[in-house]
Design a protein around this motif. Structure first.
Motif, PDB file in Angstrom:
ATOM      1  N   ILE A 203      -3.982  53.493  12.379  1.00 42.64           N
ATOM      2  CA  ILE A 203      -3.099  52.734  11.482  1.00 42.64           C
ATOM      3  C   ILE A 203      -3.800  51.471  11.010  1.00 42.64           C
ATOM      4  CG2 ILE A 203      -0.959  51.379  11.416  1.00 42.64           C
ATOM      5  CD1 ILE A 203       0.248  53.470  13.323  1.00 42.64           C
ATOM      6  N   ARG A 204      -4.449  50.764  11.931  1.00 44.82           N
ATOM      7  CA  ARG A 204      -5.181  49.534  11.582  1.00 44.82           C
ATOM      8  C   ARG A 204      -6.273  49.828  10.560  1.00 44.82           C
ATOM      9  NH1 ARG A 204      -9.201  47.889  16.084  1.00 44.82           N
ATOM     10  NH2 ARG A 204     -10.132  49.763  15.153  1.00 44.82           N
ATOM     11  N   ASP A 205      -7.076  50.859  10.816  1.00 44.78           N
ATOM     12  CA  ASP A 205      -8.220  51.146   9.956  1.00 44.78           C
ATOM     13  C   ASP A 205      -7.803  51.668   8.585  1.00 44.78           C
ATOM     14  OD1 ASP A 205      -9.765  50.394  12.095  1.00 44.78           O
ATOM     15  OD2 ASP A 205     -10.203  52.447  12.751  1.00 44.78           O
ATOM     16  N   GLU A 206      -6.693  52.405   8.524  1.00 46.28           N
ATOM     17  CA  GLU A 206      -6.298  53.032   7.266  1.00 46.28           C
ATOM     18  C   GLU A 206      -5.409  52.148   6.405  1.00 46.28           C
ATOM     19  OE1 GLU A 206      -4.195  57.172   5.623  1.00 46.28           O
ATOM     20  OE2 GLU A 206      -4.606  56.889   7.777  1.00 46.28           O
ATOM     21  N   TYR A 207      -4.521  51.367   7.044  1.00 45.58           N
ATOM     22  CA  TYR A 207      -3.503  50.662   6.270  1.00 45.58           C
ATOM     23  C   TYR A 207      -3.671  49.151   6.213  1.00 45.58           C
ATOM     24  CZ  TYR A 207      -1.105  55.147   6.460  1.00 45.58           C
ATOM     25  OH  TYR A 207      -0.793  56.473   6.341  1.00 45.58           O
TER      26      TYR A 207
END
Length: 327
Positions: A203-207
């Motif tokens: 979630i951190r890396d994508e959003y």
């Protein structure tokens, strides 16, 4: 210098308009330096006092400006190098949602030169509770006892037994899962949301555009860097918010959070105090109108039985002839 409108300050924060030449001198003195002393902290608060009326209008009735600014004090050192407009935009957004910037409900963080409002897991919980939900958020550590069987009936489907009496969090091991669920107003329990560490990192890396910008610039100043577990728990609650019916305020909070991740102005998505007041008045008037129509139906009166009267029949011919007297 004439007072700037909120719209002008938002334009400055987003870079669509230059900073005005008349930025208060005491704030201009501390821009661009990382060294912040306690007197400078007080100076920032003195600058914010210029917008006391706007904060009084933005804050809900149960929260006063003194409490709001007191919760902000630990964040002042990192805000000293932010642009004035972005600080004001982030703080007014936080105030309009009625959340304290105490790093539990919300945090005002710095990313480059911009201040940003970041709602935390406790802030999401509070807004969900305003909508009538009772939210529980927790984390499962390596040596905790837990059981999850989604096909089992509630509450046997999920059990978590942390050994908090005999072990410290460190002795219980690292966090392996975060979870969240809510009790609905009708007494039912929502779906249990489980989130592994790897999922939180995805979630951190994508959003998180803020995390990606910091990574590209070689910075480690986002809340994903400094407070990973807090953001992990928050991601879990945000997934829960999608599994239950969200209030309009919750939808607005998600949009404001996403705007902050994208480096955009957040106050556009915050509730408008005047609109909220008018909406509350409209809802109260609607309920009053509905109550006035709820007049109990009149109790039906008992009807007395009606005696049926048979019509007189005309005598037959034979009967009429029998009545004739002989001559």
């Amino acid at each position: 210098m004439p007072a700037l409108s909120l719209k002008d300050r938002v334009r400055i924060a987003t870079g669509t308009a230059p900073d005005p030449a008349g930025v208060p001198e005491q704030l201009a003195d501390i821009k661009g330096t990382e060294q912040v002393t306690p007197p400078m902290n007080r100076t920032v608060l003195e600058w914010l006092e210029q917008y006391a009326d706007e904060f009084d209008d933005a804050l809900p009735s149960h929260m006063d400006r003194a409490s709001f600014f007191a919760a902000l004090r630990p964040s002042l050192p990192r805000l000293a190098t932010c642009t004035p407009a972005s600080v004001l935009d982030a703080l007014l957004t936080c105030a309009r949602f009625g959340l304290l910037p105490d790093e539990q409900h919300a945090v005002i963080t710095r990313e480059g030169k911009l201040a940003r409002f970041v709602p935390m897991a406790q802030g999401f919980k509070e807004l969900m509770q305003r909508a009538g939900l009772i939210v529980h958020v927790g984390e499962i550590r390596e040596r905790d006892e837990f059981h999850y069987e989604p096909t089992a009936p509630c509450p046997q489907d999920f059990v978590h037994r942390p050994d908090v009496q005999n072990k410290t969090p460190e002795e219980r091991g690292d966090v392996v899962l975060c979870y969240a669920f809510a009790w609905l107003p009708d007494g039912r329990r929502s779906q249990v949301i489980l989130l592994r560490r790897e999922e939180a990192e995805e979630i951190r890396d994508e959003y998180s555009e803020a995390y990606q910008r910091a990574k590209a610039e070689g910075r480690e100043d986002t809340f994903w860097h400094t407070h990973f577990l807090h953001m992990w728990r928050k991601s879990c609650v945000r997934r829960l918010a999608k599994a239950v019916r969200m209030s309009a305020e919750m939808v607005a909070l998600v949009k404001a959070d996403e705007a902050g991740e994208a480096g955009e102005a957040q106050s556009y998505h915050a509730p408008d105090p005047e609109a909220a007041r008018l909406l509350a008045e409209a809802e109260a008037a609607s309920k009053a109108a509905e109550a006035s129509q709820d007049i109990p139906a009149p109790t039906p009166t008992r009807r007395l039985p009606v005696k049926r009267v048979q019509p007189r029949r005309k005598p037959s011919r034979r009967a009429r002839r029998g009545r004739k007297t002989p001559a």
